[in-house]
Design a protein around this motif. Structure first.
Motif, PDB file in Angstrom:
ATOM      1  N   MET A 236      35.114  33.392  40.566  1.00 22.01           N
ATOM      2  CA  MET A 236      35.299  34.712  41.164  1.00 22.01           C
ATOM      3  C   MET A 236      35.601  35.797  40.108  1.00 22.01           C
ATOM      4  O   MET A 236      35.083  36.903  40.181  1.00 22.01           O
ATOM      5  N   CYS A 237      36.422  35.453  39.129  1.00 26.55           N
ATOM      6  CA  CYS A 237      36.971  36.486  38.225  1.00 26.55           C
ATOM      7  C   CYS A 237      36.175  36.675  36.940  1.00 26.55           C
ATOM      8  O   CYS A 237      36.396  37.650  36.221  1.00 26.55           O
TER       9      CYS A 237
ATOM     10  N   ASP B 212      35.811  43.841  39.097  1.00 28.38           N
ATOM     11  CA  ASP B 212      36.438  43.962  40.424  1.00 28.38           C
ATOM     12  C   ASP B 212      37.851  43.390  40.428  1.00 28.38           C
ATOM     13  O   ASP B 212      38.672  43.744  41.274  1.00 28.38           O
ATOM     14  N   TRP B 213      38.122  42.458  39.504  1.00 27.92           N
ATOM     15  CA  TRP B 213      39.428  41.783  39.533  1.00 27.92           C
ATOM     16  C   TRP B 213      40.324  42.174  38.359  1.00 27.92           C
ATOM     17  O   TRP B 213      41.491  41.791  38.317  1.00 27.92           O
TER      18      TRP B 213
ATOM     19  N   GLN C 182      44.166  43.613  38.824  1.00 29.34           N
ATOM     20  CA  GLN C 182      44.626  43.498  40.212  1.00 29.34           C
ATOM     21  C   GLN C 182      45.918  42.677  40.287  1.00 29.34           C
ATOM     22  O   GLN C 182      46.212  41.868  39.403  1.00 29.34           O
TER      23      GLN C 182
ATOM     24  N   LYS D 181      46.881  39.657  45.314  1.00 26.31           N
ATOM     25  CA  LYS D 181      45.570  40.033  45.870  1.00 26.31           C
ATOM     26  C   LYS D 181      44.490  39.043  45.416  1.00 26.31           C
ATOM     27  O   LYS D 181      43.638  38.623  46.205  1.00 26.31           O
ATOM     28  N   ILE D 182      44.571  38.647  44.146  1.00 27.14           N
ATOM     29  CA  ILE D 182      43.595  37.692  43.606  1.00 27.14           C
ATOM     30  C   ILE D 182      43.719  36.359  44.353  1.00 27.14           C
ATOM     31  O   ILE D 182      42.732  35.765  44.792  1.00 27.14           O
TER      32      ILE D 182
ATOM     33  N   GLN E 171      42.388  36.051  47.969  1.00 29.03           N
ATOM     34  CA  GLN E 171      40.940  35.892  48.074  1.00 29.03           C
ATOM     35  C   GLN E 171      40.530  34.412  48.138  1.00 29.03           C
ATOM     36  O   GLN E 171      39.477  34.094  48.654  1.00 29.03           O
ATOM     37  N   ILE E 172      41.399  33.533  47.593  1.00 27.59           N
ATOM     38  CA  ILE E 172      41.063  32.101  47.711  1.00 27.59           C
ATOM     39  C   ILE E 172      42.013  31.414  48.713  1.00 27.59           C
ATOM     40  O   ILE E 172      42.260  30.211  48.646  1.00 27.59           O
TER      41      ILE E 172
ATOM     42  N   ASN F  92      48.541  32.568  49.971  1.00 24.02           N
ATOM     43  CA  ASN F  92      49.364  33.737  50.257  1.00 24.02           C
ATOM     44  C   ASN F  92      50.701  33.651  49.546  1.00 24.02           C
ATOM     45  O   ASN F  92      51.465  32.723  49.766  1.00 24.02           O
TER      46      ASN F  92
END
Ligand code: NAD
Length: 481
Positions: A321-322, A337-338, A341, A345-346, A349-350, A353
């Motif tokens: 992703m990153c 996009d990352w 951040q 938040k990063i 996305q996976i 929490n």
């Protein structure tokens, strides 16, 4: 007769200042119109207009102002930055979408309080049988400064103090992604300079900065020095410009935690440094090499400091992703996009929490993993287990890519500290603390946002942006012995 609102402002200021003769003297300065300038407190539509205005301001700055005036104006810039630190920080996060407000405030305070002013420009003198010689720091004239998106107004404040202290004026070509906040900062600083009795257009900028405006600025004969802070693409472009340039390029700072280190301290400090402003700083810790006996203690410590430890599958997903493959096919680069951040938040996305107070995630990887090799600039920190010191040094050298920017070591072994310093050759080398200590944030020494490794000026200050000039007096002149 045409009377502009700026003229009226200047007249009112003089009338008010009339109460105090000393202030009258100072307040005459705003009457100097640099060219009936078309700019809006330093913001110009074209690169050439920005240069012309800064050029006229520079002639006035050196002819009509003393070093005392420079000090007074620099002090006003410091006060203005302190007063605006929160607002500018909030607006940077809003415009660039990167970083953390509280950390940006700390950076603004660091540049306001710890960027040296004209006091660092000391004269050197030699007196001998053949007379007297003095060498002084003289201005280049108009400097073009190219600034990054990662420290936009911090670099403007830092460069402004460093550059005008030496009698220069500055034309900024700021990062297009931060042009709104940079224009606001520049206008506020110019108003502050004028209120403190300084001339108009001491600092100017191009309203719509592009690569083309960089070329126009570099080609303008009135620009005597190019100073660039940002990635290596920009620095290499400046080096090809044929002008004198000061280049502050990319880093990918490695950290070694050896077997003698206080691994608990290392975990705490690396957490603090690598999570600062979501790791967008060029000097922030980007990868850690821990020698076996200290590995588990380090990981436990960085977790207790607040880091989230990714498992293998989560690491794989974040890598995809990153990071993206470079167009050249030669390794990976950060997915913009990352960049900058928040870790929460990063991770969301996976599907992980964590509260926003979790400022960093760490992953356990091999030395050639893309998170180690790419300058990722996000709060995802790779940690590599090493067999011994030699292996850690070898990995660190690979990861730093010869940028010679920043590195650190946690150790109590003086030989290790010295050996790594000699081999890595970085401008900033920190022992047993965060790398930000290397720019005076929690460490001794002055602050800069322009670390000029490639061209050798290092931790820049007013001296870096001056020419040295020599004046010689033959024997029989001023000597007293
Ligand atoms: P960036 O290179 O994208 O942009 C920096 C500036 O250069 C911007 O004003 C941009 O418009 C301009 N630019 C980019 N490519 C150019 C080219 N080919 N010709 C002319 N101008 C060009 O960098 P960024 O994303 O804003 O900042 C992050 C990068 O900067 C990282 O690599 C970081 O390590 C580095 N950085 C270094 C220092 C330092 O002091 N050494 C300080 C801050 C950031």
């Amino acid at each position: 007769m045409d009377v502009s609102s700026q003229d009226i402002e200047a007249i009112v200021r003089q009338v008010i200042a009339g109460i105090n003769p000393e202030t009258v003297k100072r307040s005459v300065a705003p009457m100097y119109r640099t060219n009936g300038s078309k700019g809006d407190f330093g913001v110009f539509d074209t690169a050439d207009d920005a240069v012309n205005a800064a050029h006229k301001a520079q002639r006035i700055w050196v002819s009509d102002y003393k070093v005392e005036d420079r000090k007074r104006i620099v002090d006003a810039i410091r006060r203005c930055t302190r007063a605006n630190a929160r607002e500018w920080s909030e607006k940077i996060v809003e415009e660039t979408g990167m970083g953390r407000v509280e950390d940006k405030i700390e950076k603004h305070l660091a540049v306001a309080n710890k960027t040296p002013g004209p006091e660092c420009l000391t004269t050197s003198a030699i007196s001998g049988d053949t007379g007297l010689m003095i060498e002084e720091y003289a201005p280049f004239g108009v400097i073009c400064s190219i600034t990054p998106t990662t420290n936009p107004t911090e670099t403007i404040v830092n460069n402004t103090i460093s550059m005008i202290s030496g009698g220069n004026t500055v034309v900024y070509n700021v990062h297009p992604r931060a042009k709104k906040i940079c224009a606001e900062c520049l206008k506020t600083l110019n108003k502050t300079i004028i209120e403190a009795g300084g001339p108009e257009n001491l600092i100017t900028m191009v309203k719509e900065p592009t690569m083309d405006t960089v070329d126009t600025l570099a080609a303008n004969p009135k620009v005597r020095l190019m100073a660039g802070t940002g990635g290596m693409g920009m620095v290499n472009a400046l080096l090809r410009s044929g002008k004198k340039c000061i280049g502050a390029g990319a880093g990918n700072p490695p950290v070694i935690v050896d077997e003698t280190a206080d691994a608990k301290l290392a975990g705490e400090k690396v957490y603090e440094g690598a999570s600062f402003d979501n790791n967008i700083l060029c000097f922030a810790e980007k990868e850690v090499f821990v020698i076996e006996p200290n590995y588990d203690t380090f990981i436990k410590s960085i977790q207790s400091a607040g880091a989230y430890l990714l498992d293998r599958e989560q690491t794989r997903r974040l890598t995809e992703m990153c990071l993206i493959k470079k167009k050249s096919g030669d390794g990976y680069e950060a997915n913009k996009d990352w960049v900058g951040q928040n870790a929460s938040k990063i991770l969301a996305q996976i599907g992980v929490n964590v509260p926003d107070s979790t400022r960093l995630c760490v992953c356990e990887v091999d030395a050639n993993h893309p998170f180690v090799m790419a300058e990722q600039m996000m709060p995802v920190l790779p940690v590599v287990r090493c067999k011994n010191f030699d292996e850690a040094v070898e990995f660190a050298l690979e990861a730093e890519h010869g940028n010679r920017h920043t590195s650190s070591i946690f150790s109590k072994d003086v030989d290790h500290m010295t050996r790594f310093a000699r081999l890595i050759e970085t401008t900033i080398y920190v022992k047993n603390s965060c790398t930000k200590a290397g720019v005076g944030i929690g460490g001794e020494g002055h602050c800069t946002m322009t670390i000029a490794g490639p061209t050798g000026e290092g931790i820049t200050d007013a001296r870096s942006f001056c020419r040295k000039r020599r004046c010689v007096l033959a024997e029989g002149g001023l000597r007293i012995v």
